[in-house]
Design a protein around this motif. Structure first.
Motif, PDB file in Angstrom:
ATOM      1  N   HIS A 171      15.318 -20.267 -15.170  1.00 48.04           N
ATOM      2  CA  HIS A 171      13.954 -20.076 -14.681  1.00 48.04           C
ATOM      3  C   HIS A 171      13.987 -19.040 -13.560  1.00 48.04           C
ATOM      4  CE1 HIS A 171      15.767 -23.146 -12.151  1.00 48.04           C
ATOM      5  NE2 HIS A 171      14.958 -22.756 -11.196  1.00 48.04           N
ATOM      6  N   GLU A 203      14.889 -17.478  -2.629  1.00 43.25           N
ATOM      7  CA  GLU A 203      15.173 -18.911  -2.531  1.00 43.25           C
ATOM      8  C   GLU A 203      16.567 -19.139  -1.964  1.00 43.25           C
ATOM      9  OE1 GLU A 203      14.270 -22.232  -5.652  1.00 43.25           O
ATOM     10  OE2 GLU A 203      15.923 -21.016  -6.392  1.00 43.25           O
ATOM     11  N   HIS A 241      18.975 -17.053  -4.372  1.00 46.47           N
ATOM     12  CA  HIS A 241      18.384 -16.459  -5.562  1.00 46.47           C
ATOM     13  C   HIS A 241      17.354 -15.431  -5.117  1.00 46.47           C
ATOM     14  CE1 HIS A 241      19.332 -20.720  -7.125  1.00 46.47           C
ATOM     15  NE2 HIS A 241      20.322 -19.919  -7.462  1.00 46.47           N
TER      16      HIS A 241
HETATM   17 ZN    ZN Z   1      14.647 -21.450  -8.102  1.00 49.66          ZN
END
Ligand code: ZN
Length: 197
Positions: free
Chosen positions: A127, A133, A162
Motif C-alpha cells: 500500500h 511515514e 516510508h
Molecule cells: Zn504506511
C-alpha cells in the motif's frame, strides 16, 4: 476512564519520541493537543493484542503497558475490506488515531499519530500514501518491505521510514507487532491506497 488512559498513552509516546533520534527528527512534538472524546470501538484484535503483544524493550515497555491498559477504551478502526486483506487479518488487526487533524483522540494539525496492532502470521499487503511515514516498533517483530530495498526484520525500538507514495508491505511471523506510527506532510486525512502504484 478513556481520557486518563489516553493521556497516559500520549505521555509515554512523547517520552519515546523525545528519546529516539529518528522520531525526534521526524516531527516537532506539538506544544498543545486538545483532548477530543471519541466513542470507544472494541474489536476482536484487542484480545489478540493481550494474548500476543510481543517483546518490548526497556525503552518501549512504558508505552506498551499504557497501550494495553487503554486498549478497551479507544476508537479502534479496521478501514480495510475483506476483499483487500481477508477475514483473518480483520479479526486480528486494528489501529486507532491517537492524534490528528480531525478524528484523533487528541487534535493537532501538525502530524498524525496512529497506533497499529497486527497479530502473528499476518501479511499487510502493499500500500502507499502521500504523507511521509515513520514506524516505531513498540513490541514484537515483523518483516518490513519497501519497494526497491531489501526486506528488514524490525524489533522493539527500531524504526522504518516510508517516503511519499513509496509502496510498502509488512509481514508478522510468530510474534504480533505493536507500532506507533507518525505521518507528516500533505494528505494527513487521506487513507492509504492498496497496491504498489
Ligand atoms: Zn504506511
Amino acid at each position: 476512564m478513556q481520557e486518563q488512559g489516553l493521556r497516559d498513552v500520549l505521555r509515554a509516546a512523547e517520552q519515546v519520541a523525545r528519546a529516539v533520534p529518528e522520531l525526534d527528527a521526524f516531527i516537532r512534538w506539538p506544544s498543545s493537543m486538545a483532548y477530543n472524546p471519541r466513542d470507544r470501538n472494541l474489536i476482536a484484535g484487542v484480545e489478540e493484542l493481550r494474548a500476543h503483544p510481543g517483546c518490548a524493550s526497556a525503552l518501549t515497555m512504558p508505552l506498551q503497558r499504557a497501550l494495553i491498559a487503554a486498549a478497551e477504551d479507544v476508537e479502534w478502526r479496521l478501514t480495510y475490506s475483506e476483499e483487500e486483506v481477508g477475514a483473518d487479518f480483520l479479526s486480528r488487526f486494528g489501529w486507532f488515531e491517537l492524534a490528528g487533524p480531525h478524528e484523533g483522540h487528541f487534535i493537532t494539525d501538525e502530524t498524525r499519530m496512529t497506533v497499529g496492532y497486527w497479530g502473528p502470521n499476518l501479511h499487510y499487503p502493499w500500500h502507499l500514501h502521500e504523507p511521509e511515514e515513520l514506524y516505531f516498533i513498540v513490541s514484537g517483530e515483523a518483516m518490513f518491505e519497501v519497494e526497491g530495498q531489501a526486506p528488514k526484520l524490525l524489533r522493539a525500538g527500531d524504526t522504518a521510514f516510508h517516503g511519499a507514495n513509496q509502496p510498502h508491505a509488512m509481514t508478522t511471523h510468530d510474534s504480533g507487532l505493536l507500532a506507533f506510527v507518525l505521518w507528516r506532510g500533505a494528505g494527513l486525512a487521506d487513507p492509504p491506497r492498496m497496491g504498489n502504484e
